[in-house]
Design an enzyme around this catalytic site. Sequence first.
Site, PDB file in Angstrom:
ATOM      1  N   LYS A  12       0.836  -1.202   0.000  1.00 23.68           N
ATOM      2  CA  LYS A  12       0.000   0.000   0.000  1.00 23.68           C
ATOM      3  C   LYS A  12       0.876   1.258   0.000  1.00 23.68           C
ATOM      4  CE  LYS A  12      -3.680  -2.155   2.794  1.00 23.68           C
ATOM      5  NZ  LYS A  12      -4.704  -2.669   1.914  1.00 23.68           N
TER       6      LYS A  12
ATOM      7  N   GLU B 285      -2.314   6.824   8.119  1.00 26.55           N
ATOM      8  CA  GLU B 285      -3.160   7.684   7.296  1.00 26.55           C
ATOM      9  C   GLU B 285      -4.117   8.476   8.144  1.00 26.55           C
ATOM     10  OE1 GLU B 285      -4.004   5.219   3.179  1.00 26.55           O
ATOM     11  OE2 GLU B 285      -5.641   5.484   4.609  1.00 26.55           O
TER      12      GLU B 285
ATOM     13  N   HIS C  19     -13.843  -3.178   9.082  1.00 27.35           N
ATOM     14  CA  HIS C  19     -13.201  -2.885   7.793  1.00 27.35           C
ATOM     15  C   HIS C  19     -13.362  -4.006   6.786  1.00 27.35           C
ATOM     16  CE1 HIS C  19     -11.635   0.495   9.879  1.00 27.35           C
ATOM     17  NE2 HIS C  19     -10.820  -0.218  10.630  1.00 27.35           N
TER      18      HIS C  19
ATOM     19  N   ARG D  59      -6.874  -8.302  -8.806  1.00 27.10           N
ATOM     20  CA  ARG D  59      -7.532  -9.607  -8.976  1.00 27.10           C
ATOM     21  C   ARG D  59      -9.019  -9.369  -9.167  1.00 27.10           C
ATOM     22  NH1 ARG D  59     -10.033  -9.114  -4.007  1.00 27.10           N
ATOM     23  NH2 ARG D  59      -8.691  -8.286  -2.390  1.00 27.10           N
TER      24      ARG D  59
HETATM   25  P1  ADP Z   1      -7.713  -3.875   2.811  1.00 27.41           P
HETATM   26  O1  ADP Z   1      -6.513  -4.180   2.008  1.00 27.41           O
HETATM   27  O2  ADP Z   1      -7.768  -4.632   4.066  1.00 27.41           O
HETATM   28  O3  ADP Z   1      -8.953  -3.965   1.978  1.00 27.41           O
HETATM   29  P2  ADP Z   1      -8.065  -0.995   2.631  1.00 27.41           P
HETATM   30  O4  ADP Z   1      -6.958  -0.031   2.619  1.00 27.41           O
HETATM   31  O5  ADP Z   1      -8.754  -1.247   1.363  1.00 27.41           O
HETATM   32  O6  ADP Z   1      -7.548  -2.346   3.265  1.00 27.41           O
HETATM   33  O7  ADP Z   1      -9.137  -0.518   3.717  1.00 27.41           O
HETATM   34  C1  ADP Z   1     -10.207  -1.336   4.114  1.00 27.41           C
HETATM   35  C2  ADP Z   1     -11.293  -0.478   4.741  1.00 27.41           C
HETATM   36  O8  ADP Z   1     -10.799   0.273   5.843  1.00 27.41           O
HETATM   37  C3  ADP Z   1     -11.901   0.551   3.826  1.00 27.41           C
HETATM   38  O9  ADP Z   1     -12.911   0.004   3.034  1.00 27.41           O
HETATM   39  C4  ADP Z   1     -12.415   1.583   4.795  1.00 27.41           C
HETATM   40  O10 ADP Z   1     -13.629   1.177   5.364  1.00 27.41           O
HETATM   41  C5  ADP Z   1     -11.398   1.562   5.873  1.00 27.41           C
HETATM   42  N1  ADP Z   1     -10.384   2.580   5.650  1.00 27.41           N
HETATM   43  C6  ADP Z   1      -9.236   2.444   4.995  1.00 27.41           C
HETATM   44  N2  ADP Z   1      -8.535   3.588   4.973  1.00 27.41           N
HETATM   45  C7  ADP Z   1      -9.259   4.494   5.652  1.00 27.41           C
HETATM   46  C8  ADP Z   1      -9.087   5.864   6.009  1.00 27.41           C
HETATM   47  N3  ADP Z   1      -7.976   6.521   5.684  1.00 27.41           N
HETATM   48  N4  ADP Z   1     -10.056   6.476   6.711  1.00 27.41           N
HETATM   49  C9  ADP Z   1     -11.184   5.816   7.086  1.00 27.41           C
HETATM   50  N5  ADP Z   1     -11.390   4.539   6.781  1.00 27.41           N
HETATM   51  C10 ADP Z   1     -10.454   3.868   6.083  1.00 27.41           C
HETATM   52 MG    MG Z   2      -9.303  -2.917   0.381  1.00 30.24          MG
END
Ligand code: ADP
Ligand code: MG
Length: 677
Positions: free
Chosen positions: A116, A200, A235, A292
């Site tokens: 990421k 973040e 999440h 994917r």
């Molecule tokens: P993963 O690889 O586990 O899918 P993501 O980066 O896609 O991780 O984040 C998964 C979830 O976490 C998002 O769908 C959102 O709900 C929450 N999330 C991620 N980043 C943030 C953020 N900066 N602020 C608020 N919620 C977040």
């Molecule tokens: Mg994700």
Amino acid sequence: MFNKILIANRGEIACRVIKTARRMGIRTVAVYSEADANARHVRLADEAVLLGPAAARESYLVADKIIEACLRTGAQAVHPGYGFLSENADFAEALAAAGIAFIGPPASAIRAMGSKSEAKKLMGKAAVPLTPGYHGDDQTPALLHQEADQIGYPVLIKAAAGGGGKGMRLVEKSEDFPDALASCKREAASSFGSEHVLVEKYITRPRHIEIQVFADTLGNCVYLFERDCSVQRRHQKVLEEAPAPGMTAERRRQMGEAAVAAARAVGYVGAGTVEFIANQDGSFYFMEMNTRLQVEHPVTEMITGQDLVEWQLRVAAGQPLPLAQEQLQIRGHALEARIYAEDASKGFLPSTGSLIRLSTPAETLNVRVDTGVEEGDEITPFYDPMIAKLIVWDEHRDAALARMRQALADYQVVGVTTNIAFLSRLVACPAFVGADLDTGLIERQREFLFPAAQAVPRDALLVATVGELLWEQRAAKLAARNSGDPWSPWHARDGWRMNLSAARMIGFRAPKDASPGEDGDCLSEVRVRYQGAQWAISIHGQTTLARGKKLDGDQFAVELDDRRLIASVVAVGSKRSIFLHGSTYSLLRDDPLHRVDAGDSHGGGLTAPMPGKVVALLVQPGQKVEKGAPLLILEAMKMEHTITAPATGTVKAFCYAAGEQVGDGAALVEFEANLTT
Ligand code: ADP
Ligand code: MG
Ligand code: ADP
């Protein structure tokens, strides 16, 4: 096009890929672990190869064994599904080296998006908007803490290699940062093999909106619009829909073009998803790209009328994308609900067991069920506990919602705890119905979504009673038929007793886990008097005249005074699952001779809820703790579970050391409650 492909996955996605391959006349090879020897994906495939023991590390994740299986069976390409090896660049390379096509992007694109942090650096260069934060290489805790302070709380710590909603910690204030960082790193190391994290800004009330992209080897790249996956727990996505409610054509174009730019920046080929986090005003930031096919791809298929697995196969075989951007259109609205074997009321704790009863809604043009299991199959602790995906489509969101409510009501599972009742409440929840979406919806609607356990309604008790009586009648008839004297009065089940009044009591109890109190095993005594062809059933002093007639399967028709209804009861041991009006109720048939069989566990929550590994002991033996204090962290099914103190008291000893494996139900802590407080 390929003649034969191997699917390096299991469960519903393996079945899903097989379906399209079969339609296209492509033969399929399944792979499986010892635990999956009889799994649905193995049964559906044209041939199947055993990889090894149940643990994914020794089967589904062993690239060499999969390549060997391709060579043995002559499979020309591998579809990796999602999870497992789907985003493993080394695997994609190893396949190429063996002359086998990977139905996915080039290894370089997987690598570019795999971290990421690295992805954010690249996307910054491609002018894709980014969530503010720190995604640098310096991983010193003090520096990360300082960066977090600078970003301003709340912040989110994320494992750079994370996925599936795991390896993330929300930190609300500075003093919580060090503990959250340590815990996040620990989970990151054990789940993803890397401790690297990023920090973040935590966006408040965000929506998760993602764009499906597709690219071919000829330089074409399109977007197949958006999916709204804001409804999440921990999440992790629970409900997904397309299109996103409230999306304007202009915003859709902006997000679509940003996603295509992201894909182009890494030389993408095949199906990919660019995930954005969006503010309520619609402004959006890049979160990550999943290289994917996504779990929730069916909602996109439903609104575009396309088969994305077919697109993947065509692209992997070197063909151009079937459609250009201008040819793609959205029609109607689709919703997907993920059906999990888990207990929503216990923090979504996964549940395992045998699917003694599994009845799914009928599949039509409007209702689709993507499943990896059938009745009789097992939900094991080795893999993700998702049972199926339920997808519905209609012209408008409201109509699709109505379809979803009906389809969930028709979904019956006995043998494992599922989230179906929770999903039913979710799709009935006014915030969801009104499309007032953000990732905190489930938390915000707790009261509506997790109501206190309610008393089993009178109708369900009546139905359960009729079920028992019908069952006895049937059993008596069978016994009579086998006894050689079918007309003997001793076999009659009409309540006739010499010198006895024709009345009896039947007892039901609420199962322990369904009642709120510690010993809330409330008993319902039901009094039955036989009156010719009907029963007079009295509950709490109120009497109902009932009749019943067995229908197909577990169903029966019941007459209750002047009402008629259809219900079903599934019995397993003393357990009864009653399906009535789209709801499920659980009862225990109270057998006075077997009072002990139901109240199984004696320890107050200090036992392992499932097999797993102890990862950390959080207090010293002998230490006094408050009720609710975290005592121990158990990792099971790739998630951390915190075992907390059931009361104020003293931890006498731990039964296992960190790093040790524990079995289901194993006692973990010797605990002495402080009785004076
Ligand atoms: P993963 O690889 O586990 O899918 P993501 O980066 O896609 O991780 O984040 C998964 C979830 O976490 C998002 O769908 C959102 O709900 C929450 N999330 C991620 N980043 C943030 C953020 N900066 N602020 C608020 N919620 C977040
Ligand atoms: Mg994700
Ligand atoms: P067990 O075999 O667990 O001791 P029983 O002897 O009570 O259970 O029942 C044998 C079979 O009858 C089981 O398959 C059970 O599912 C079914 N059964 C028992 N009672 C009922 C009932 N009230 N309604 C429907 N099926 C029942």
